[in-house]
Design a protein around this motif. Structure first.
Motif, PDB file in Angstrom:
ATOM      1  N   PHE A 104       0.880  -1.197  -0.066  1.00  0.00           N
ATOM      2  CA  PHE A 104      -0.057  -0.030   0.223  1.00  0.00           C
ATOM      3  C   PHE A 104       0.698   1.164   0.077  1.00  0.00           C
ATOM      4  N   VAL A 105       2.216   1.181   0.213  1.00  0.00           N
ATOM      5  CA  VAL A 105       3.012   2.329   0.356  1.00  0.00           C
ATOM      6  C   VAL A 105       3.354   3.076  -0.987  1.00  0.00           C
ATOM      7  N   PHE A 106       3.035   2.291  -2.014  1.00  0.00           N
ATOM      8  CA  PHE A 106       2.997   2.699  -3.363  1.00  0.00           C
ATOM      9  C   PHE A 106       1.963   3.975  -3.707  1.00  0.00           C
ATOM     10  N   PHE A 107       0.952   3.793  -2.943  1.00  0.00           N
ATOM     11  CA  PHE A 107      -0.135   5.087  -2.993  1.00  0.00           C
ATOM     12  C   PHE A 107       0.575   6.190  -2.696  1.00  0.00           C
ATOM     13  N   ILE A 108       1.346   6.138  -1.933  1.00  0.00           N
ATOM     14  CA  ILE A 108       2.010   7.600  -1.635  1.00  0.00           C
ATOM     15  C   ILE A 108       2.691   8.434  -2.708  1.00  0.00           C
ATOM     16  N   PRO A 109       3.587   7.691  -3.530  1.00  0.00           N
ATOM     17  CA  PRO A 109       4.464   8.313  -4.714  1.00  0.00           C
ATOM     18  C   PRO A 109       3.561   8.548  -5.912  1.00  0.00           C
ATOM     19  N   VAL A 110       2.360   7.693  -5.678  1.00  0.00           N
ATOM     20  CA  VAL A 110       1.578   7.827  -6.866  1.00  0.00           C
ATOM     21  C   VAL A 110       0.400   8.991  -6.668  1.00  0.00           C
ATOM     22  N   SER A 111      -0.145   9.441  -5.405  1.00  0.00           N
ATOM     23  CA  SER A 111      -0.654  10.356  -5.272  1.00  0.00           C
ATOM     24  C   SER A 111       0.128  11.843  -5.256  1.00  0.00           C
ATOM     25  N   ILE A 112       1.321  11.709  -4.800  1.00  0.00           N
ATOM     26  CA  ILE A 112       2.193  13.082  -5.033  1.00  0.00           C
ATOM     27  C   ILE A 112       2.454  13.203  -6.410  1.00  0.00           C
ATOM     28  N   GLY A 113       2.730  12.206  -7.024  1.00  0.00           N
ATOM     29  CA  GLY A 113       3.216  12.291  -8.653  1.00  0.00           C
ATOM     30  C   GLY A 113       2.149  12.844  -9.358  1.00  0.00           C
ATOM     31  N   SER A 114       0.834  12.728  -8.852  1.00  0.00           N
ATOM     32  CA  SER A 114      -0.550  13.206  -9.658  1.00  0.00           C
ATOM     33  C   SER A 114      -0.405  14.628  -9.384  1.00  0.00           C
ATOM     34  N   PHE A 136      -8.699   3.839  -2.600  1.00  0.00           N
ATOM     35  CA  PHE A 136      -8.025   2.467  -2.797  1.00  0.00           C
ATOM     36  C   PHE A 136      -7.139   2.096  -1.526  1.00  0.00           C
ATOM     37  N   PHE A 137      -6.518   2.994  -0.960  1.00  0.00           N
ATOM     38  CA  PHE A 137      -5.727   2.693   0.300  1.00  0.00           C
ATOM     39  C   PHE A 137      -6.355   2.236   1.366  1.00  0.00           C
ATOM     40  N   VAL A 138      -7.682   3.069   1.470  1.00  0.00           N
ATOM     41  CA  VAL A 138      -8.519   2.789   2.756  1.00  0.00           C
ATOM     42  C   VAL A 138      -9.160   1.265   2.373  1.00  0.00           C
ATOM     43  N   LEU A 139      -9.587   1.012   1.208  1.00  0.00           N
ATOM     44  CA  LEU A 139      -9.986  -0.392   1.015  1.00  0.00           C
ATOM     45  C   LEU A 139      -9.042  -1.393   1.244  1.00  0.00           C
ATOM     46  N   THR A 140      -7.816  -1.194   0.881  1.00  0.00           N
ATOM     47  CA  THR A 140      -6.846  -1.894   0.946  1.00  0.00           C
ATOM     48  C   THR A 140      -6.340  -2.320   2.314  1.00  0.00           C
ATOM     49  N   ILE A 141      -6.321  -1.146   3.170  1.00  0.00           N
ATOM     50  CA  ILE A 141      -6.094  -1.458   4.865  1.00  0.00           C
ATOM     51  C   ILE A 141      -7.416  -2.189   5.362  1.00  0.00           C
ATOM     52  N   MET A 142      -8.526  -1.654   4.955  1.00  0.00           N
ATOM     53  CA  MET A 142      -9.824  -2.460   5.768  1.00  0.00           C
ATOM     54  C   MET A 142      -9.738  -3.831   5.264  1.00  0.00           C
ATOM     55  N   GLY A 143      -9.243  -4.237   4.365  1.00  0.00           N
ATOM     56  CA  GLY A 143      -9.364  -5.581   3.701  1.00  0.00           C
ATOM     57  C   GLY A 143     -10.787  -5.926   3.189  1.00  0.00           C
ATOM     58  N   GLY A 144     -10.933  -7.416   2.690  1.00  0.00           N
ATOM     59  CA  GLY A 144     -12.244  -7.943   2.178  1.00  0.00           C
ATOM     60  C   GLY A 144     -12.575  -7.174   0.899  1.00  0.00           C
ATOM     61  N   ALA A 145     -11.794  -6.207   0.323  1.00  0.00           N
ATOM     62  CA  ALA A 145     -12.281  -5.911  -0.936  1.00  0.00           C
ATOM     63  C   ALA A 145     -11.352  -6.226  -2.109  1.00  0.00           C
ATOM     64  N   SER A 146     -10.857  -7.511  -2.178  1.00  0.00           N
ATOM     65  CA  SER A 146      -9.954  -8.225  -2.903  1.00  0.00           C
ATOM     66  C   SER A 146     -10.779  -8.701  -4.179  1.00  0.00           C
ATOM     67  N   ILE A 147     -10.349  -8.374  -5.227  1.00  0.00           N
ATOM     68  CA  ILE A 147     -11.025  -8.718  -6.447  1.00  0.00           C
ATOM     69  C   ILE A 147     -10.071 -10.113  -7.030  1.00  0.00           C
ATOM     70  N   LEU A 148      -8.893 -10.147  -6.828  1.00  0.00           N
ATOM     71  CA  LEU A 148      -8.137 -11.284  -7.189  1.00  0.00           C
ATOM     72  C   LEU A 148      -8.092 -12.316  -6.159  1.00  0.00           C
ATOM     73  N   PRO A 149      -7.936 -13.557  -6.390  1.00  0.00           N
ATOM     74  CA  PRO A 149      -7.845 -14.528  -5.454  1.00  0.00           C
ATOM     75  C   PRO A 149      -6.732 -14.171  -4.293  1.00  0.00           C
ATOM     76  N   TYR A 150      -7.183 -14.373  -2.995  1.00  0.00           N
ATOM     77  CA  TYR A 150      -6.095 -13.893  -1.843  1.00  0.00           C
ATOM     78  C   TYR A 150      -4.846 -14.912  -1.830  1.00  0.00           C
ATOM     79  N   ARG A 151      -3.646 -14.151  -1.715  1.00  0.00           N
ATOM     80  CA  ARG A 151      -2.463 -14.905  -1.932  1.00  0.00           C
ATOM     81  C   ARG A 151      -2.027 -14.909  -0.260  1.00  0.00           C
TER      82      ARG A 151
END
Length: 421
Positions: A104-114, A136-151
């Motif tokens: 989820f840390v990748f959301f930081i440079p992407v938001s700054i880059g925008s 997307f960051f909040v959904l990722t941290i909260m969990g349960g919003a996975s579209i792909l099979p969980y790894r």
């Protein structure tokens, strides 16, 4: 390496006039190139997990498309492809694995880059992309919003993934922040430079208005006085003398107006780079001046090869040479028998210099630092406008060139012009 990356992002012969826009395009391009490398790395790393392969391939194609848009000068459209792709890719991957990996840390440079790649007029778009990253960051941290099979990863593998994710996200974040700082520094520098130029222009304008009104009125008043004398005279000899004096004053006025025009054009017109034959230009200027009374008895020595052609602004070079040659004529030494004006050059791979040498009156040392000032005249009897050498200096500054004077009183002067080739 830096030049190769620039050519890869925007193309070899593409020029972006705005420095800020260029920096934003380069950051977006770096984001795209880095994203392709990261996607390739994770594609190999997660090759055994087949559901992610198709996601990586689609994301790779979309980011590659954004780079193609940059090369076609569609920079805004490129960003519209890049940032939604990165946000969606990060959400799909980060939501399908443990939050301990730190994806989820990748959301930081992407938001700054925008915020970094969109300008002020597009700030709402930048805010929208940043908001998407946050959601997307909040959904990722909260969990349960996975579209792909969980790894499910082992503890040791989670630590490795965590290290990899932070190692990649950290420099990308620094790059985005650095660009924002550099853009702010550039804008501040431009503002300071602009204020200095405005201050300089205001000072010159005050002097210009005062001196111009005086120098325009003086010849006219002289002509009016001579007209009155001519009306009261019955002698043809005196009438001829008055007419010659009136012609002289009118020519001075015409020269002054021409100098004002040259000054205005230099400030207003863009630089036009073209092939200039310096020998022809120098000869043409001498041919237009050699029939004046002051030029009588002066030998013009043109040592510039007829084949020498430089790439520069022909109109401005003509103004510079015309003023310098006219000055050499105006201030020649009547007492000398072998009066001359010599024009020669020196040429290197990166620059060329022109030298206008004469054996005229020369310039006293105490005046040599002032002759390029606006409206400066070395003596009260000078018939010049006081603008000629000032225009030369300003014109050369416009061409990123310089001028240097070497002069000895009663022996002569040499003006040396240096310009980038």
């Amino acid at each position: 390496m830096k030049k190769a990356i620039r050519n890869l992002i925007v193309g070899k012969d593409v020029y972006i006039e705005s420095h800020n826009e260029f920096q934003r395009v380069m950051l977006s391009g770096h984001f795209g190139l880095l994203s392709l490398l990261v996607i390739t790395f994770y594609l190999v790393l997660d090759f055994s997990f087949r559901p992610t392969i198709l996601i990586f391939i689609v994301a790779f194609a979309l980011i590659l498309t954004s780079l193609i848009f940059h090369r076609n000068r569609k920079h805004c459209l490129a960003n519209y492809f890049l940032f939604p792709t990165l946000n969606l890719l990060l959400f799909l991957l980060a939501s399908s694995e443990s939050s301990d990996t730190g994806a989820f840390v990748f959301f930081i440079p992407v938001s700054i880059g925008s915020f970094a790649v969109f300008n002020y007029t597009q700030r709402k778009v930048a805010m929208a992309f940043a908001l998407i990253s946050f959601i997307f960051f909040v959904l990722t941290i909260m969990g349960g919003a996975s579209i792909l099979p969980y790894r499910n990863f082992s503890e040791s593998y989670i630590q490795i993934r965590q290290l990899i994710n932070f190692a990649v996200a950290f420099p990308v974040t620094l790059m985005a922040v650095y660009l924002l700082i550099s853009l702010n520094h550039h804008n501040s520098s431009q503002l300071i430079l602009g204020n200095k130029q405005i201050k300089k222009l205001n000072q010159e304008l005050d002097r210009f208005v005062y001196s111009t009104s005086h120098d325009l009125r003086a010849p006219l008043l002289s002509v009016l006085g001579l007209l009155q004398l001519a009306e009261n005279s019955s002698s043809k000899t005196e009438m001829k003398k008055y007419h010659e004096m009136m012609q002289t004053r009118v020519l001075c006025l015409d020269k002054f107006i021409k100098d004002i025009t040259d000054y205005s054009r230099n400030n207003r017109l863009e630089i036009v780079r073209e092939s200039v034959n310096l020998a022809e230009v120098s000869t043409d200027i001498w041919e237009s001046l050699k029939y004046s009374a002051d030029a009588k008895g002066i030998e013009f020595i043109n040592e510039i090869p007829e084949t020498l052609v430089v790439t520069n602004d022909g109109t401005r070079l003509r103004v510079v040479l015309s003023n310098l040659i006219a000055n050499a004529i105006r201030y020649h030494d009547h007492s000398k028998e072998n009066k001359y004006i010599r024009v020669y050059h020196q040429l290197t791979d990166t620059s060329f210099s022109l030298h206008i040498e004469d054996n005229g009156q020369g310039i006293a040392p105490e005046f040599q630092s002032k002759i390029f000032d606006m409206f400066f005249r070395g003596n009260q009897s000078s018939q010049g406008s006081g603008l000629g050498l000032y225009i030369v200096k300003e014109t050369l500054a416009k061409l990123s060139g310089s001028i240097h004077l070497t002069s000895i009183p009663q022996q002569g002067s040499t003006f040396s012009i240096s310009l980038a080739q």
